[in-house]
Design an enzyme around this catalytic site. Structure first.
Site, PDB file in Angstrom:
ATOM      1  N   ARG A 107      -4.186  -9.773  -7.186  1.00  0.00           N
ATOM      2  CA  ARG A 107      -3.890 -10.360  -5.867  1.00  0.00           C
ATOM      3  C   ARG A 107      -4.747 -11.620  -5.646  1.00  0.00           C
ATOM      4  NH1 ARG A 107      -4.329  -5.629  -1.737  1.00  0.00           N
ATOM      5  NH2 ARG A 107      -3.440  -7.224  -0.373  1.00  0.00           N
ATOM      6  N   GLU A 141     -14.460   4.596  -7.899  1.00  0.00           N
ATOM      7  CA  GLU A 141     -13.834   3.609  -7.006  1.00  0.00           C
ATOM      8  C   GLU A 141     -12.314   3.709  -7.154  1.00  0.00           C
ATOM      9  OE1 GLU A 141     -14.626  -0.307  -8.486  1.00  0.00           O
ATOM     10  OE2 GLU A 141     -13.921  -1.313  -6.666  1.00  0.00           O
ATOM     11  N   HIS A 175      -8.520   2.123  -5.632  1.00  0.00           N
ATOM     12  CA  HIS A 175      -7.718   1.202  -4.826  1.00  0.00           C
ATOM     13  C   HIS A 175      -6.247   1.542  -4.996  1.00  0.00           C
ATOM     14  CE1 HIS A 175     -11.210  -1.244  -4.067  1.00  0.00           C
ATOM     15  NE2 HIS A 175     -11.498  -1.141  -5.344  1.00  0.00           N
ATOM     16  N   TYR A 219       0.799  -1.227   0.000  1.00  0.00           N
ATOM     17  CA  TYR A 219       0.000   0.000   0.000  1.00  0.00           C
ATOM     18  C   TYR A 219       0.835   1.282   0.000  1.00  0.00           C
ATOM     19  CZ  TYR A 219      -3.728  -3.312   1.047  1.00  0.00           C
ATOM     20  OH  TYR A 219      -4.605  -4.366   0.987  1.00  0.00           O
TER      21      TYR A 219
HETATM   22  C1  DQA Z   1      -7.602  -1.903  -1.141  1.00  0.00           C
HETATM   23  C2  DQA Z   1      -7.634  -3.326  -1.722  1.00  0.00           C
HETATM   24  C3  DQA Z   1      -8.548  -4.220  -0.910  1.00  0.00           C
HETATM   25  O1  DQA Z   1      -8.535  -5.539  -1.460  1.00  0.00           O
HETATM   26  C4  DQA Z   1      -8.069  -4.310   0.522  1.00  0.00           C
HETATM   27  O2  DQA Z   1      -8.975  -5.072   1.297  1.00  0.00           O
HETATM   28  C5  DQA Z   1      -7.816  -2.980   1.135  1.00  0.00           C
HETATM   29  C6  DQA Z   1      -7.237  -1.914   0.326  1.00  0.00           C
HETATM   30  C7  DQA Z   1      -6.583  -1.010  -1.875  1.00  0.00           C
HETATM   31  O3  DQA Z   1      -6.670   0.195  -1.715  1.00  0.00           O
HETATM   32  O4  DQA Z   1      -5.699  -1.521  -2.564  1.00  0.00           O
HETATM   33  O5  DQA Z   1      -8.018  -2.803   2.330  1.00  0.00           O
HETATM   34  O6  DQA Z   1      -8.885  -1.326  -1.310  1.00  0.00           O
END
Ligand code: DQA
Length: 146
Positions: A109, A100, A102, A24
Site C-alpha cells: 500500500r 504482529e 495485519h 479490510y
Molecule cells: C492495518 C494496516 C495499517 O496500515 C492500518 O493503519 C490499519 C490496519 C491492517 O490490519 O491491515 O489500521 O494494521
C-alpha cells in the site's frame, strides 16, 4: 491453568465491518473475536481480546500481558505500527513473544505504511490474509517452545 494469549487491536479496528471493506473485509471485530475464541478453544488456549484507539493503553496492555504471564501477544497495532516507537520498546521489554498481524498487506500500500516499528521486535508478522491471519497467529502460538 489454561495458557492465555493476549490479542490486542489498535485504532479504528473497532470500525471493522464498515471501515473500507474493500481493504479490510466485511467481518466486524466481534466476528474476528468469535473466530479467535473458537480456534483458541480447539488449540487449548484462552484469549484476552481487546481494542483501543489509544497508544498508551496498548503499551499498558503489553505490560499487563507480561505481568499476567501470557504465553504470547498477538497484536494488530493498526496505524501505530508505522509510528510507535513506544509500542516497539514495550514489545522489546516484555517476555511473551509478540506476533504482529495485519488484515491487509501494508507493504503493498502507500509508502508510509511500509515501515513497521513493532515488527522489529515481533517473532513473526502475518499480513494480507484478512481475518484468517489472526487464526494463523494463534496456530503459530502452538509452535512456540513454552
Ligand atoms: C492495518 C494496516 C495499517 O496500515 C492500518 O493503519 C490499519 C490496519 C491492517 O490490519 O491491515 O489500521 O494494521
Amino acid at each position: 491453568m489454561t495458557d492465555t494469549v493476549f490479542i490486542l487491536n489498535g485504532p479504528n479496528l473497532n470500525l471493522l465491518g464498515t471501515r473500507e471493506p474493500e481493504i479490510y473485509g466485511s467481518d466486524t471485530l466481534a466476528d474476528i473475536e468469535a473466530r479467535c475464541a473458537d480456534r483458541a478453544a480447539e488449540l487449548g488456549l484462552a484469549i484476552d481480546f481487546r481494542q483501543s484507539n489509544h497508544e498508551g493503553v496498548l503499551v499498558d496492555w503489553l505490560h499487563e500481558a507480561h505481568a499476567m504471564g501470557a504465553v504470547a501477544v498477538i497484536v494488530n497495532p493498526a496505524a501505530y505500527t508505522h509510528t510507535s516507537i513506544a509500542l516497539l520498546d514495550a514489545a522489546k521489554a516484555i517476555d511473551p513473544p509478540v506476533i504482529e498481524v495485519h488484515l491487509s498487506d501494508p507493504e503493498s500500500r502507500e509508502a508510509f505504511r511500509h515501515e513497521s516499528f513493532i515488527g522489529m521486535a515481533a517473532m513473526r508478522t502475518i499480513k494480507g490474509h484478512g481475518a484468517q491471519g489472526y487464526l494463523m497467529a494463534l496456530d503459530a502460538v502452538t509452535q512456540i517452545n513454552r
